[in-house]
Design an enzyme around this catalytic site. Sequence first.
Site, short mmCIF file in Angstrom:
data_model
loop_
_atom_site.label_atom_id
_atom_site.label_comp_id
_atom_site.label_asym_id
_atom_site.label_seq_id
_atom_site.Cartn_x
_atom_site.Cartn_y
_atom_site.Cartn_z
N GLY A 50 0.85 -1.20 0.00
CA GLY A 50 0.00 0.00 0.00
C GLY A 50 0.88 1.24 0.00
N ALA A 51 1.83 1.26 -0.98
CA ALA A 51 2.95 2.20 -0.90
C ALA A 51 2.78 3.50 -1.69
CB ALA A 51 4.21 1.49 -1.42
N THR A 53 0.14 6.00 -1.88
CA THR A 53 -0.53 7.22 -1.42
C THR A 53 -0.59 7.21 0.11
OG1 THR A 53 -2.71 6.16 -1.56
CG2 THR A 53 -2.05 7.46 -3.46
N GLY A 54 -1.03 8.33 0.67
CA GLY A 54 -1.35 8.41 2.10
C GLY A 54 -0.23 7.96 3.02
N LEU A 141 -2.63 -1.07 3.62
CA LEU A 141 -3.68 -1.16 2.61
C LEU A 141 -4.95 -0.47 3.11
CD1 LEU A 141 -3.69 -4.84 1.28
CD2 LEU A 141 -2.66 -2.81 0.25
N ALA A 142 -5.60 0.25 2.22
CA ALA A 142 -6.96 0.72 2.49
C ALA A 142 -7.71 0.41 1.21
CB ALA A 142 -6.98 2.21 2.78
N TYR A 226 -7.00 3.57 13.49
CA TYR A 226 -7.45 4.85 14.00
C TYR A 226 -8.42 4.59 15.15
CZ TYR A 226 -9.48 9.46 14.32
OH TYR A 226 -9.90 10.67 14.81
N TYR A 236 -16.67 5.04 13.34
CA TYR A 236 -15.33 4.47 13.18
C TYR A 236 -15.05 3.34 14.18
CZ TYR A 236 -10.85 3.89 11.10
OH TYR A 236 -9.80 3.32 10.44
N LYS A 245 -10.78 -3.35 12.43
CA LYS A 245 -9.54 -2.96 13.11
C LYS A 245 -9.30 -3.83 14.35
CE LYS A 245 -8.19 0.31 10.28
NZ LYS A 245 -7.05 0.05 9.39
P1 NAD Z 1 -4.82 5.50 1.01
O1 NAD Z 1 -6.08 5.27 0.27
O2 NAD Z 1 -4.13 6.80 0.85
O3 NAD Z 1 -3.74 4.36 0.61
C1 NAD Z 1 -4.09 3.04 0.32
C2 NAD Z 1 -2.94 2.32 -0.36
O4 NAD Z 1 -3.33 0.95 -0.57
C3 NAD Z 1 -2.57 2.86 -1.76
O5 NAD Z 1 -1.19 2.75 -1.96
C4 NAD Z 1 -3.27 1.88 -2.71
O6 NAD Z 1 -2.68 1.77 -4.00
C5 NAD Z 1 -3.12 0.60 -1.93
N1 NAD Z 1 -4.10 -0.44 -2.28
C6 NAD Z 1 -5.45 -0.40 -2.14
N2 NAD Z 1 -5.99 -1.57 -2.53
C7 NAD Z 1 -4.95 -2.36 -2.91
C8 NAD Z 1 -4.85 -3.69 -3.41
N3 NAD Z 1 -5.92 -4.46 -3.58
N4 NAD Z 1 -3.62 -4.15 -3.72
C9 NAD Z 1 -2.51 -3.39 -3.57
N5 NAD Z 1 -2.54 -2.14 -3.07
C10 NAD Z 1 -3.75 -1.63 -2.75
O7 NAD Z 1 -5.16 5.17 2.53
P2 NAD Z 1 -4.55 5.65 3.94
O8 NAD Z 1 -5.51 6.61 4.54
O9 NAD Z 1 -3.12 6.00 3.82
O10 NAD Z 1 -4.72 4.30 4.76
C11 NAD Z 1 -3.67 3.40 5.03
C12 NAD Z 1 -3.91 2.75 6.38
O11 NAD Z 1 -3.86 3.77 7.39
C13 NAD Z 1 -5.26 2.07 6.52
O12 NAD Z 1 -5.13 0.90 7.29
C14 NAD Z 1 -6.08 3.10 7.30
O13 NAD Z 1 -7.15 2.52 8.01
C15 NAD Z 1 -5.02 3.66 8.21
N6 NAD Z 1 -5.31 4.96 8.84
C16 NAD Z 1 -5.74 6.02 8.09
C17 NAD Z 1 -6.04 7.22 8.75
C18 NAD Z 1 -6.54 8.44 7.98
O14 NAD Z 1 -7.03 9.37 8.61
N7 NAD Z 1 -6.40 8.48 6.69
C19 NAD Z 1 -5.86 7.35 10.13
C20 NAD Z 1 -5.38 6.26 10.84
C21 NAD Z 1 -5.12 5.06 10.19
#
Ligand code: NAD
Length: 387
Positions: A50-51, A53-54, A141-142, A226, A236, A245
Amino acid sequence: MVVEPRVKDFICTTAHPVGCAQNVKNQIEYVKSKGAVKSDNAPKKVLVIGASTGYGLASRIAVAFGYGADTLGVMFEKESNGRRTATAGFYNNRAFEEEAHKAGLYAKSINGDAFSVEIKEQVIETIKADMGKIDMIVYSLAAPRRTTPDGTKYTSVLKTVGEEYTNKTLVLKDNTITDAHITAANDDEINATIKVMGGEDWIDWMQALSDARVLADNVITVAYSYIGPKITFPIYAEGSIGQAKKDLYKSADIINEKFPNIKAKIAINKALVTQSSAAIPIVPLYITLLYKVMKEKGLHEGCIEQMQRLFMDKILDDTQVDDNGFIRMDDWEMRDDVQEVVAEHWDTVNNDNVKDIADIDGYWEDFYNMFGFKIDGVDYSADVDIM
Ligand code: NAD
């Protein structure tokens, strides 16, 4: 082509290649400005699932430019077909690889479904051929859906559990406040959400990597979650995603018991604008109120500040955990003086005062930045190659 943002609901269907690249460079500069890690135990070969974005992208940047680590990334992104732009993650990833190579670091990425057996095999072959063994795995991954190895498809939902729930929300298309009514998930929907966003696939990854003998003697793996304040509990922490989670937390325990050479950790991150969080009802309003307070107090962080702090200050130190063993990257978000003001503003926010007490501009700035728009120094009137 001149690329402009095309926003539809909570997603932008275009992405700017130069803007995305600049965004990545800015994150790299931030990590470099904070200095490299001092520990000799810092991981040197890292797999990030999941490398692109985000939090996952920020994690990869932090380990590459903070530890000097070689990285292998897994993502699910679309390339351009010449008429439509690629997804932001595609451009981010390409820019990351370019910058890593310039810095003399190994960086390769695999674009495909991380839940699949095929991609796990491809990753393992690449580790064997290029890296030998890995010593850290970031699981970020998300995803909205997952096909399990037996071919069953599961779709996650963002609903409550038990009671239905109504509360305020921000309508992103016109920045007004309205009520969001969230229905309760049924058992099938809860189970499907656990299948997609829980820890089963995380365990599968550890099993596959362990069976293939590509893990070093001491490996850290981390997954993100989260928790947040009471206002967001129904949607959530206590909602369908929260059940997933909880499964992720149990999975960390299973990994720790089953694989003596792996230390599985959970980091509780801050609420931030990402492609995934924008899709959750109620959360965007909470984020705008939170941003306002945290910025006023000088406590605000984005993904890269959070991940720089996680990897440089916390993850290598086993004592930096709460009573549940979680690394609390939401420590500043959850401070009493922050949450008291946010709760007060939550009660009083309406269409007349929303622009004053909520950081709507900050939300939209982050939103556009995610797709490579409104980044300082980028000439958006210029023709760009979208391939
Ligand atoms: P995001 O959407 O920015 O990133 C998701 C990543 O997963 C991307 O790189 C995407 O290409 C990859 N991805 C999605 N489906 C895929 C698949 N089937 N195969 C391969 N890659 C796949 O999400 P994010 O917000 O950075 O979330 C990442 C983690 O952080 C999650 O577990 C989320 O619950 C957690 N999180 C997010 C927040 C927030 O506020 N955004 C807060 C706390 C925790």
